[in-house]
Design a protein around this motif. Structure first.
Motif, PDB file in Angstrom:
ATOM      1  N   TYR A   1       4.867   5.672 -15.562  1.00  0.00           N
ATOM      2  CA  TYR A   1       4.407   5.339 -14.209  1.00  0.00           C
ATOM      3  C   TYR A   1       5.530   4.597 -13.505  1.00  0.00           C
ATOM      4  N   LEU A   2       6.122   5.239 -12.512  1.00  0.00           N
ATOM      5  CA  LEU A   2       7.243   4.674 -11.775  1.00  0.00           C
ATOM      6  C   LEU A   2       6.723   4.035 -10.492  1.00  0.00           C
ATOM      7  N   TYR A   3       7.277   2.891 -10.134  1.00  0.00           N
ATOM      8  CA  TYR A   3       6.825   2.244  -8.898  1.00  0.00           C
ATOM      9  C   TYR A   3       7.976   1.509  -8.229  1.00  0.00           C
ATOM     10  N   ALA A   4       7.895   1.453  -6.909  1.00  0.00           N
ATOM     11  CA  ALA A   4       8.882   0.741  -6.103  1.00  0.00           C
ATOM     12  C   ALA A   4       8.160   0.078  -4.945  1.00  0.00           C
ATOM     13  N   VAL A   5       8.745  -0.966  -4.406  1.00  0.00           N
ATOM     14  CA  VAL A   5       8.150  -1.647  -3.259  1.00  0.00           C
ATOM     15  C   VAL A   5       8.097  -0.686  -2.079  1.00  0.00           C
ATOM     16  N   ASP A   6       6.941  -0.604  -1.433  1.00  0.00           N
ATOM     17  CA  ASP A   6       6.754   0.288  -0.285  1.00  0.00           C
ATOM     18  C   ASP A   6       7.345  -0.371   0.953  1.00  0.00           C
ATOM     19  N   PRO A   7       8.381   0.218   1.546  1.00  0.00           N
ATOM     20  CA  PRO A   7       8.998  -0.421   2.711  1.00  0.00           C
ATOM     21  C   PRO A   7       8.161  -0.318   3.971  1.00  0.00           C
ATOM     22  N   ASP A   8       7.103   0.501   3.949  1.00  0.00           N
ATOM     23  CA  ASP A   8       6.299   0.714   5.148  1.00  0.00           C
ATOM     24  C   ASP A   8       5.115  -0.236   5.260  1.00  0.00           C
ATOM     25  N   GLY A   9       4.981  -1.160   4.322  1.00  0.00           N
ATOM     26  CA  GLY A   9       3.843  -2.064   4.371  1.00  0.00           C
ATOM     27  C   GLY A   9       4.258  -3.493   4.114  1.00  0.00           C
ATOM     28  N   ILE A  10       3.302  -4.402   4.290  1.00  0.00           N
ATOM     29  CA  ILE A  10       3.536  -5.804   3.991  1.00  0.00           C
ATOM     30  C   ILE A  10       2.572  -6.219   2.884  1.00  0.00           C
ATOM     31  N   GLY A  11       2.898  -7.308   2.226  1.00  0.00           N
ATOM     32  CA  GLY A  11       2.066  -7.743   1.115  1.00  0.00           C
ATOM     33  C   GLY A  11       2.382  -6.945  -0.135  1.00  0.00           C
ATOM     34  N   HIS A  12       1.412  -6.852  -1.021  1.00  0.00           N
ATOM     35  CA  HIS A  12       1.611  -6.159  -2.298  1.00  0.00           C
ATOM     36  C   HIS A  12       1.339  -4.671  -2.116  1.00  0.00           C
ATOM     37  N   ARG A  13       2.328  -3.956  -1.614  1.00  0.00           N
ATOM     38  CA  ARG A  13       2.222  -2.514  -1.394  1.00  0.00           C
ATOM     39  C   ARG A  13       3.349  -1.814  -2.150  1.00  0.00           C
ATOM     40  N   TYR A  14       2.986  -0.741  -2.847  1.00  0.00           N
ATOM     41  CA  TYR A  14       3.939  -0.028  -3.681  1.00  0.00           C
ATOM     42  C   TYR A  14       3.774   1.471  -3.494  1.00  0.00           C
ATOM     43  N   GLN A  15       4.851   2.218  -3.747  1.00  0.00           N
ATOM     44  CA  GLN A  15       4.781   3.665  -3.912  1.00  0.00           C
ATOM     45  C   GLN A  15       4.986   3.969  -5.395  1.00  0.00           C
ATOM     46  N   ALA A  16       4.341   5.031  -5.864  1.00  0.00           N
ATOM     47  CA  ALA A  16       4.362   5.312  -7.303  1.00  0.00           C
ATOM     48  C   ALA A  16       4.415   6.810  -7.571  1.00  0.00           C
ATOM     49  N   ARG A  17       4.870   7.147  -8.787  1.00  0.00           N
ATOM     50  CA  ARG A  17       4.793   8.492  -9.341  1.00  0.00           C
ATOM     51  C   ARG A  17       4.378   8.366 -10.803  1.00  0.00           C
ATOM     52  N   MET A  18       3.717   9.398 -11.339  1.00  0.00           N
ATOM     53  CA  MET A  18       3.260   9.340 -12.723  1.00  0.00           C
ATOM     54  C   MET A  18       3.508  10.669 -13.417  1.00  0.00           C
TER      55      MET A  18
ATOM     56  N   HIS B   1      -6.690 -11.034  -4.807  1.00  0.00           N
ATOM     57  CA  HIS B   1      -5.431 -10.422  -4.376  1.00  0.00           C
ATOM     58  C   HIS B   1      -5.635  -8.919  -4.216  1.00  0.00           C
ATOM     59  N   GLU B   2      -5.156  -8.379  -3.101  1.00  0.00           N
ATOM     60  CA  GLU B   2      -5.267  -6.953  -2.825  1.00  0.00           C
ATOM     61  C   GLU B   2      -3.912  -6.277  -3.020  1.00  0.00           C
ATOM     62  N   VAL B   3      -3.925  -5.142  -3.722  1.00  0.00           N
ATOM     63  CA  VAL B   3      -2.728  -4.341  -3.956  1.00  0.00           C
ATOM     64  C   VAL B   3      -3.010  -2.930  -3.457  1.00  0.00           C
ATOM     65  N   ALA B   4      -2.076  -2.349  -2.708  1.00  0.00           N
ATOM     66  CA  ALA B   4      -2.206  -0.971  -2.230  1.00  0.00           C
ATOM     67  C   ALA B   4      -1.103  -0.128  -2.854  1.00  0.00           C
ATOM     68  N   ILE B   5      -1.490   1.012  -3.401  1.00  0.00           N
ATOM     69  CA  ILE B   5      -0.540   1.909  -4.055  1.00  0.00           C
ATOM     70  C   ILE B   5      -0.626   3.282  -3.405  1.00  0.00           C
ATOM     71  N   ARG B   6       0.519   3.772  -2.921  1.00  0.00           N
ATOM     72  CA  ARG B   6       0.599   5.139  -2.406  1.00  0.00           C
ATOM     73  C   ARG B   6       1.291   6.004  -3.459  1.00  0.00           C
TER      74      ARG B   6
ATOM     75  N   PRO C   1      -0.327  13.160  -0.553  1.00  0.00           N
ATOM     76  CA  PRO C   1      -0.378  11.702  -0.403  1.00  0.00           C
ATOM     77  C   PRO C   1      -1.745  11.128  -0.751  1.00  0.00           C
ATOM     78  N   SER C   2      -1.710  10.049  -1.509  1.00  0.00           N
ATOM     79  CA  SER C   2      -2.922   9.388  -1.982  1.00  0.00           C
ATOM     80  C   SER C   2      -2.785   7.884  -1.748  1.00  0.00           C
ATOM     81  N   GLU C   3      -3.918   7.211  -1.627  1.00  0.00           N
ATOM     82  CA  GLU C   3      -3.887   5.753  -1.526  1.00  0.00           C
ATOM     83  C   GLU C   3      -4.966   5.159  -2.409  1.00  0.00           C
ATOM     84  N   ILE C   4      -4.550   4.221  -3.262  1.00  0.00           N
ATOM     85  CA  ILE C   4      -5.439   3.578  -4.222  1.00  0.00           C
ATOM     86  C   ILE C   4      -5.455   2.085  -3.935  1.00  0.00           C
ATOM     87  N   GLY C   5      -6.637   1.510  -3.873  1.00  0.00           N
ATOM     88  CA  GLY C   5      -6.776   0.074  -3.708  1.00  0.00           C
ATOM     89  C   GLY C   5      -7.047  -0.592  -5.048  1.00  0.00           C
TER      90      GLY C   5
END
Length: 304
Positions: A206-223, A258-263, A271-275
């Motif tokens: 599971y790869l993840y990086a900080v999502d530059p399009d959001g603020i707070g705990h937002r990440y983009q991922a691949r699996m 704490h809320e985390v958003a993962i795209r 495109p998917s979004e998981i809370g």
């Protein structure tokens, strides 16, 4: 015997996005071999079979299969099945939300679902907390498995780690979205990562990086999970659940919610979004909740 099935796109409100899911209704009487063959026929990342619950006060019992094996738990089958069962419930639309329990191998999952017009949004609380597997892979080995340079692995305090919520995941933080997009799984490199001794099987990457399009705990991922017959997954709820363990390990989170958003799925055109919601009390992870939307796509009958 004719058995009804429905397909949904999960972790999205938009058709042809998110993670496709097949839900087989009327699954009572199917043995494990038949379920596995049906899952292979659908050839989606997961197919879920709806069975009568062990306890009548619960909504259903679920069995979840990839094209090659059964899983003890997965997030997008729970979200999709919960939305479908709520839509088919005569009470749906009569209240703001419908609540019920779903049985899976790892325990009973309490779900809350809101529905409208053939789609819905569900959230569920995990019956167990993520387990840290204490077998962190070497950065160089992970980089080789992904065709990346070791310098592209990690950011901030984040380093490769392994966590599980039933299914096991090797979490790989990447320094940029460019590295995330460029990553390609090398089969030999993946095999060289080996099995997790705690589970006796490989763990998905599971790869993840900080999502530059959001603020707070937002990440983009691949699996990637080739050992499960899944070359790449558009949205992985179980990994998002285990990601709560990553957040506890590497982020300075205090007590509270704490809320985390993962795209996910962006590189696949799905495109998917998981809370993910973490509740921390007295410095310890107390609960993890996963949320997402699902939309109905098709329905039909299996003649087996």
């Amino acid at each position: 015997m004719a058995r009804r099935f429905v397909t949904l796109d999960v972790f999205t409100e938009t058709p042809f996005a998110g993670n496709p899911l097949a839900v087989v209704l009327d699954a009572d009487g199917l043995d494990v071999g038949a379920m596995q063959r049906i899952a292979a026929e659908f050839n989606l990342s997961e197919t879920v079979f709806v069975l009568p619950p062990d306890e009548t006060r619960r909504k259903a019992r679920l069995r979840i299969f990839t094209p090659t094996r059964e899983l003890p738990f997965a997030g997008h089958p729970v979200i999709g099945a919960a939305v479908l069962l709520a839509l088919r419930d005569g009470r749906a639309g009569l209240a703001d939300a419908t609540a019920f329990g779903l049985e899976v191998e790892i325990g009973v999952i309490p779900c809350v679902v809101e529905t409208a017009g053939g789609r819905g949004r569900a959230r569920f609380t995990l019956p167990l907390l993520p387990a840290y597997l204490e077998e962190d892979p070497e950065t160089e080995a992970v980089a080789a498995a992904l065709g990346l340079a070791p310098s592209e692995i990690g950011f901030g305090l984040h380093a490769p780690s392994r966590h599980s919520v039933g299914p096991a995941f090797t979490f790989v933080p990447l320094a940029s979205i460019a590295a995330l997009d460029r990553a390609r799984l090398d089969p030999a490199g993946f095999a060289a990562l080996g099995e997790t001794s705690a589970l006796g099987q490989p763990s998905a990457l599971y790869l993840y990086a900080v999502d530059p399009d959001g603020i707070g705990h937002r990440y983009q991922a691949r699996m990637f999970a080739p050992h499960l017959g899944v070359a790449e997954d558009p949205a992985t709820g179980s990994a998002a659940a285990a990601f709560a363990g990553v957040m506890m390990q590497f982020e300075p989170l205090g007590d509270g919610t704490h809320e985390v958003a993962i795209r996910q799925g962006i590189a696949m055109g799905r495109p998917s979004e998981i809370g993910v919601q973490l509740v921390i009390a007295s410095g310890a992870l107390h609960t993890v909740e996963i949320s997402g939307a699902a939309v109905l796509m098709s329905e039909g009958t299996l003649l087996v």
